[in-house]
Design an enzyme around this catalytic site. Structure first.
Site, short mmCIF file in Angstrom:
data_model
loop_
_atom_site.label_atom_id
_atom_site.label_comp_id
_atom_site.label_asym_id
_atom_site.label_seq_id
_atom_site.Cartn_x
_atom_site.Cartn_y
_atom_site.Cartn_z
N ALA A 305 54.24 119.97 68.22
CA ALA A 305 52.92 120.38 67.75
C ALA A 305 52.79 120.30 66.23
O ALA A 305 51.72 120.01 65.71
CB ALA A 305 52.64 121.80 68.22
N GLU A 309 51.30 113.28 64.68
CA GLU A 309 51.72 111.92 65.08
C GLU A 309 50.67 110.85 64.77
O GLU A 309 50.99 109.73 64.46
CB GLU A 309 52.05 111.89 66.57
CG GLU A 309 53.33 112.59 66.97
CD GLU A 309 53.15 114.10 67.13
OE1 GLU A 309 52.00 114.56 67.04
OE2 GLU A 309 54.15 114.79 67.34
N ASP A 351 34.12 93.40 30.04
CA ASP A 351 33.68 92.31 29.17
C ASP A 351 32.17 92.33 29.15
O ASP A 351 31.54 92.88 30.05
CB ASP A 351 34.08 90.97 29.79
CG ASP A 351 35.55 90.69 29.62
OD1 ASP A 351 36.16 91.29 28.74
OD2 ASP A 351 36.07 89.85 30.38
N ASP A 677 44.40 87.71 28.94
CA ASP A 677 44.00 89.05 29.38
C ASP A 677 45.01 89.62 30.37
O ASP A 677 44.97 90.82 30.68
CB ASP A 677 42.62 89.01 30.07
CG ASP A 677 41.50 88.80 29.06
OD1 ASP A 677 41.72 89.13 27.88
OD2 ASP A 677 40.44 88.30 29.46
N ASN A 739 46.97 121.03 64.13
CA ASN A 739 48.41 121.23 64.35
C ASN A 739 48.81 122.67 64.11
O ASN A 739 49.57 123.26 64.88
CB ASN A 739 49.22 120.35 63.39
CG ASN A 739 49.17 118.90 63.81
OD1 ASN A 739 48.17 118.44 64.34
ND2 ASN A 739 50.24 118.18 63.59
N GLU A 742 47.76 124.82 66.99
CA GLU A 742 48.61 124.64 68.17
C GLU A 742 49.92 125.42 68.01
O GLU A 742 50.35 126.14 68.92
CB GLU A 742 48.97 123.15 68.36
CG GLU A 742 47.80 122.28 68.78
CD GLU A 742 48.09 120.80 68.54
OE1 GLU A 742 49.27 120.42 68.41
OE2 GLU A 742 47.12 120.02 68.47
N THR A 772 43.02 113.26 71.66
CA THR A 772 41.80 114.06 71.46
C THR A 772 41.59 114.40 69.99
O THR A 772 40.47 114.64 69.57
CB THR A 772 41.82 115.35 72.31
OG1 THR A 772 42.97 116.11 71.95
CG2 THR A 772 41.86 115.04 73.78
N ASP A 773 42.65 114.39 69.15
CA ASP A 773 42.44 114.50 67.71
C ASP A 773 42.32 113.12 67.08
O ASP A 773 41.59 112.93 66.11
CB ASP A 773 43.63 115.21 67.03
CG ASP A 773 43.53 116.72 67.18
OD1 ASP A 773 42.52 117.17 67.77
OD2 ASP A 773 44.44 117.42 66.73
P1 ATP Z 1 33.29 88.63 26.44
O1 ATP Z 1 34.60 88.95 25.83
O2 ATP Z 1 32.40 89.77 26.61
O3 ATP Z 1 33.36 87.77 27.64
P2 ATP Z 1 32.63 86.44 24.76
O4 ATP Z 1 32.41 85.42 25.80
O5 ATP Z 1 31.73 86.41 23.58
O6 ATP Z 1 32.50 87.87 25.30
P3 ATP Z 1 34.95 85.09 24.02
O7 ATP Z 1 34.78 84.11 25.08
O8 ATP Z 1 36.29 85.58 23.64
O9 ATP Z 1 34.11 86.35 24.28
O10 ATP Z 1 34.25 84.47 22.74
C1 ATP Z 1 34.38 85.06 21.48
C2 ATP Z 1 33.52 84.34 20.48
O11 ATP Z 1 33.96 82.99 20.35
C3 ATP Z 1 32.06 84.22 20.87
O12 ATP Z 1 31.32 85.32 20.44
C4 ATP Z 1 31.62 82.98 20.16
O13 ATP Z 1 31.31 83.26 18.81
C5 ATP Z 1 32.86 82.13 20.19
N1 ATP Z 1 32.81 81.20 21.31
C6 ATP Z 1 32.61 81.48 22.61
N2 ATP Z 1 32.66 80.38 23.36
C7 ATP Z 1 32.92 79.37 22.52
C8 ATP Z 1 33.11 77.98 22.67
N3 ATP Z 1 33.05 77.39 23.86
N4 ATP Z 1 33.36 77.26 21.57
C9 ATP Z 1 33.43 77.84 20.37
N5 ATP Z 1 33.27 79.12 20.16
C10 ATP Z 1 33.00 79.90 21.20
#
Ligand code: ATP
Length: 942
Positions: A305, A309, A351, A677, A739, A742, A772-773
């Site tokens: 009891a 289980e 982000d 990241d 339990n 019981e 039953t439980d």
């Molecule tokens: P989050 O981090 O919120 O996604 P985000 O897209 O702006 O934002 P990143 O992608 O790290 O972040 O971009 C950082 C910065 O780099 C942007 O604000 C922009 O100025 C520049 N950037 C973004 N994309 C390009 C690209 N394809 N070529 C050149 N510079 C870019």
């Protein structure tokens, strides 16, 4: 004519071949890739690009695990002891021994094992299927078109395109590469990224780790780009050869499951102690061995009891159902413990681009130092007008704007295409928007990429926040035209784009009226002022520059090469917030969860959007990456409570932010999409990757994937996490309370009715605990969210499962149940002695305990609302479970064979009515408790 298919046996090594030979062997084409027909044939011939799943537990292992459960082991021990007792007493009476209890306990042990096995293997399969959902896409060139396909559709001869963050999906020979770095830890164990080069041929005896012109399945691109000729797929890859390295489905036990295992251990040891106490105490009191058998019977019943289980199986099912509900709301759980942790999240770090915003960029205007042009048009459709001071204008008339637009298309890796009549972008939406605006101005991308081929590049990364492309005029007839855009351009031109402040820092000259001039302080201030004005309206702004070069720069020389640039201008684009996010943020606030924006974008852009969404209030402090770098760990911890927006951050800052929050005891969910990241995602309590735009590397590091990249989905998942946790607590209360009831009832019987024997046999107890439980508990597991689930702060992740009154409730309800059962027991014992069947009282106790739990199941659906206030059909499973269980219980009493098997007795309608009367008091009690708490609380609050 050459045959369309490769030879039957492909070479086993490719690093010693030049690229042309490899292409010939695989009958592929460097420009056009394979044709659809070739792909079909090769899919037939080589099969899908899949690894045989060796990960996960085998079926056998799952089955064996079921019987490692200490509770089941104890039941087996109980069965053995009760078999011995039964056989002995049968022999003493001279009848054929049938150890009924033992047989049925064994049957139940096997049934329970089988049920557990089915549930767990289904959960395991569900997880594997979820993993399939997250299976990577690959960018390839087929029939001259660039497209994304499922990685399992790759075939030998395909042209696969690699970029930072991609997980390589097959083995292949590099045809082209630029700054390509690949981490091959999965294969070679080497943590450092290997530099890869396409143009090299290597000696035959080069070792795997040194084959720098090949890439391998399962490795990760850390930086750069490359084009790969696929040479091996599926099990015919290096990874396929080393089966042990295959990733397994992660189904580690959740903290709660671990705690439940511990609880199981405690209960089992507790019940053993109880058995010892009852037996030894009883024997001492009697001073002889005589009552041993009776004592053993009581104590075995008590041991059975005490142990819940059915509980482990219900928890597993609840967690598995939770993941399924989450996936319906677009949150894909990769690790089971995340389901539980989600319920206690205190901070969501998100982000901006794509998660809080729509990631559908539309260029709004172009700015050179002496002119600004507004652009009209929507989406990625490349039609629209340019306006200068409200008058239609043509950018083609202004040389600086022309050069700016040329930079937009040269310094660009995305593809603008029309699919089924709709314009779409393949690649980064920021870059896509630039292609659209250039196209609106009449610049032909195809023409320019044809005439100015790429000679080198410095790719974009979130740390660098810029990118450069170096193009070379190879005399394909565009020289004069190029000179009309970029005066003095001879052969090599570098175009750079990125975060305006960072690009501007690298400029020494500026284009004004088609001429190059020195960049003055006044120019600088003007550009920065324009940038700030645009950013504070929530626009995303990019800066552009160029430079003439004499020679192709070496790989990795970006710091020195991207200097002394000529400033061209700014382009701003609108990335509207996702409409549903505002509500989601408000929901977070009432739920005691703090949303935090962490973005690479400009602080003013970030702030404007954060204010718009309610993440920050006007005047709130925004911390930039540079400021964050100046803070030490303690300094950051001081700031962290006041800052809701972090701008211009690099991925390593994200890691510091998570750590600082965690040091304060916060439970952090953190989003990420890029390759760098991954450490922050791993560190966070819930690492969240983006399903659409996220890199494979970030997904691999995450606990959860957002299938729609949407912040609101995180909040929805948190809500589901809370519901799961609340439901688990609910049925734990329900099951353990029963339990306790019981055990107390059984313990009371020898004291109150010394001559009566044990009211419940082990078999009947198992029936209650499992059926039953168990059935109503399963129904409680799918109870929908209570309306206040997001109106209260998150629970402490460290809290004991019995915290917040749960332990007390269990004991209280256990006692009430026991009082009811004992009162009935005493009355019915005396009553039975006068009726024809003196054993009937046992069945009355058994039935009352079962039925009382039915009322309990109905009442426990809500902690605060009365049952009449709940919609009975909002969880129809409860009604079904209660109905079914009641019928089953009645069958046990009224169907003769079942009666014989379960050792029950027939009850008259009157006796049954008494049982129902007693048991319904349980329901009344729980409802009264709710009323009492409500009145008490309202008086205290009032
Ligand atoms: P989050 O981090 O919120 O996604 P985000 O897209 O702006 O934002 P990143 O992608 O790290 O972040 O971009 C950082 C910065 O780099 C942007 O604000 C922009 O100025 C520049 N950037 C973004 N994309 C390009 C690209 N394809 N070529 C050149 N510079 C870019």
């Amino acid at each position: 004519m050459a045959s369309d298919s490769p030879p039957d046996s492909l070479p086993s090594v490719w690093h010693n071949l030049e690229t042309e030979k490899a292409l010939r062997l695989l009958q592929s084409d460097r420009q056009t890739g394979l044709t659809a027909q070739q792909v079909q044939e090769r899919l037939q011939r080589y099969g899908l690009n899949e690894l045989e799943e060796r990960g996960g537990r085998s079926n056998w292992a799952i089955l064996v695990d079921q019987f490692k459960n200490i509770m089941l082991l104890m039941l087996i021990a109980v069965a053995i002891i009760s078999a011995i007792i039964d056989i002995r007493s049968a022999l003493a009476e001279g009848v054929t021994p049938v150890p009924k209890d033992a047989i049925s306990i064994f049957a139940i042990v096997i049934l329970n094992g089988a049920l557990g096995y089915i549930q767990e293997s289904r959960a395991e399969k569900a997880l594997a299927a979820l993993k399939q959902l997250a299976s990577p896409k690959v960018r390839v060139i087929r029939d001259s078109r660039t497209m994304d396909i499922d990685s399992k559709e790759l075939v030998p001869g395909d042209l696969m395109l690699l970029e930072a963050g991609v997980q390589v999906s097959a083995d292949g020979r590099l045809l082209e590469s630029s700054n390509l770095q690949v981490r091959e830890a999965a294969l070679t164990g080497e943590a450092h990224a290997a530099n890869k080069r396409a143009e090299i041929e290597l000696p035959d005896d080069t070792q795997l780790g040194d084959r720098i012109n090949l890439v391998y399945q399962g490795t990760e691109v850390i930086q750069g780009r490359g084009t790969v000729l696929v040479t091996g797929t599926g099990m015919k890859t290096e990874l396929g050869r080393i089966a042990e390295l295959l990733q397994s489905v992660e189904s580690e036990p959740t903290p709660l499951q671990q705690r439940m295992t511990q609880l199981g251990n405690v209960l089992v040891s507790g019940s053993l102690a109880l058995v010892a106490l009852v037996v030894i105490g009883g024997l001492l009191r009697a001073g002889s061995w005589e009552p041993l058998e009776d004592l053993l019977e009581v104590s075995l019943s008590m041991a059975v009891a005490v142990v819940p289980e059915g509980l482990p199986a219900v928890i597993t099912v609840t967690l598995a159902l939770g993941t399924q509900r989450m996936v319906r709301r677009h949150a894909l759980i990769r690790r089971l413990p995340a389901v539980e942790t989600l319920g206690s999240v205190t901070n969501i770090c998100s982000d901006k681009t794509g998660t809080l915003t729509q990631n559908k960029m539309v260029v709004q205007s172009l700015h050179t130092v002496d002119a600004s042009l507004r652009v009209t048009g929507e989406g990625y459709d490349p039609t629209g007008e340019f306006y200068h001071d409200n008058e239609v204008a043509s950018p083609q008339d202004r040389p600086d704007l022309k050069a700016l637009l040329l930079a937009c298309i040269i310094c660009n890796d995305s593809i603008l295409q029309k699919e089924n009549g709709v314009w779409t972008i393949l690649g980064d939406p920021t870059e896509g928007a630039l292609l659209v605006v250039a196209s609106k101005a009449g610049l032909d991308r195809h023409y320019w990429t044809e005439h100015l081929p790429r000679a080198a590049e410095f790719p974009f990364s979130s740390e660098r926040k810029r990118m450069s492309v170096i193009v070379k005029d190879e005399g394909r007839g565009a020289k004069d035209e190029l000179a009309s855009f970029i005066p003095g351009a001879e052969s090599l031109v570098l175009f750079c784009k990125g975060s305006p402040e960072l690009v501007l820092e690298r400029c020494q000259q500026i284009r004004v009226g088609g001429q190059v001039q020195p960049l003055t302080e006044a120019h600088r201030n003007q550009v920065l002022q324009t940038n700030n004005n645009l950013a504070s309206r929530g626009l995303r702004v990019l800066g552009f520059a160029y430079k003439l070069l004499n020679q192709v720069p070496a790989e990795g020389s970006d710091e020195t090469t991207e200097q002394e640039l000529v400033w061209l201008g700014l382009v701003d684009m609108l990335d509207a917030p996702r409409p549903e996010v505002r509500d989601a943020v408000a929901k977070c606030r009432t739920a005691g969860i703090r949303p935090i924006m962490i973005t690479g974008d400009h602080q003013l852009t970030a702030q404007a959007i954060a204010e718009d969404l309610g993440i920050a209030k006007p005047g709130d402090r925004v911390l930039t990456g540079r400021e964050l770098e100046r803070l030490d760990a303690a300094g950051l911890e001081q700031e962290i409570d006041h800052v809701s927006v972090y701008a211009r951050v690099a991925p390593e800052h994200k890691l510091r932010i998570v750590q600082a929050l965690q040091r304060q005891g916060k439970v952090v969910a953190m989003t990420g999409d890029g390759v760098n990241d991954a450490p922050a995602l791993k560190q966070a309590d819930i690492g969240i990757a983006m399903g659409i735009t996220g890199t494979d590397v970030s997904k691999e590091a995450s606990d959860m994937v957002l299938l729609d990249d949407n912040f609101a989905t995180i909040v929805a998942a948190t809500e589901e996490g809370r519901v799961v946790y609340t439901n688990i607590r609910r049925f734990i209360k329900y099951i353990l309370g029963s339990n306790i009831g019981e055990v107390l009832t059984i313990a009371a019987s020898p004291i109150l009715l010394p001559m009566g024997g044990v009211p419940l046999t082990p078999l009947q107890i198992l029936w209650m605990n499992l059926v039953t439980d168990g059935l109503p508990a399963l129904a409680l597991a799918v109870e929908p969210a209570e309306p206040n689930v997001m109106n209260r702060p998150p629970h402490d992740p460290e809290e004991n499962i019995f915290a917040r009154g749960l332990g007390l409730y269990m004991v209280r309800i256990g006692i009430i149940l026991a009082i009811l059962a004992i009162a009935l027991m005493v009355w019915s014992y005396n009553y039975s002695q006068q009726s024809g069947d003196p054993e009937r009282w046992k069945t009355m106790v058994f039935t009352t305990l079962c039925l009382a739990q039915m009322g309990h199941a109905m009442a426990i659906r809500s902690n605060s609302r009365l049952t009449i206030e709940l919609n009975p059909f909002s969880n129809p499973f409860i009604l079904m479970a209660v109905g079914l269980t009641t019928i089953l219980q009645l069958l046990l009493v009224y169907v003769e064979p079942l009666r014989n098997f379960f050792g029950t007795h027939y009850l008259s309608p009157f006796e049954l009515a008494v049982c129902i009367g007693f048991s319904s008091l349980m329901f009344v009690w729980v409802e009264l408790e709710k009323l009492f708490i409500r009145l008490f609380l309202s008086r205290r609050m009032g």
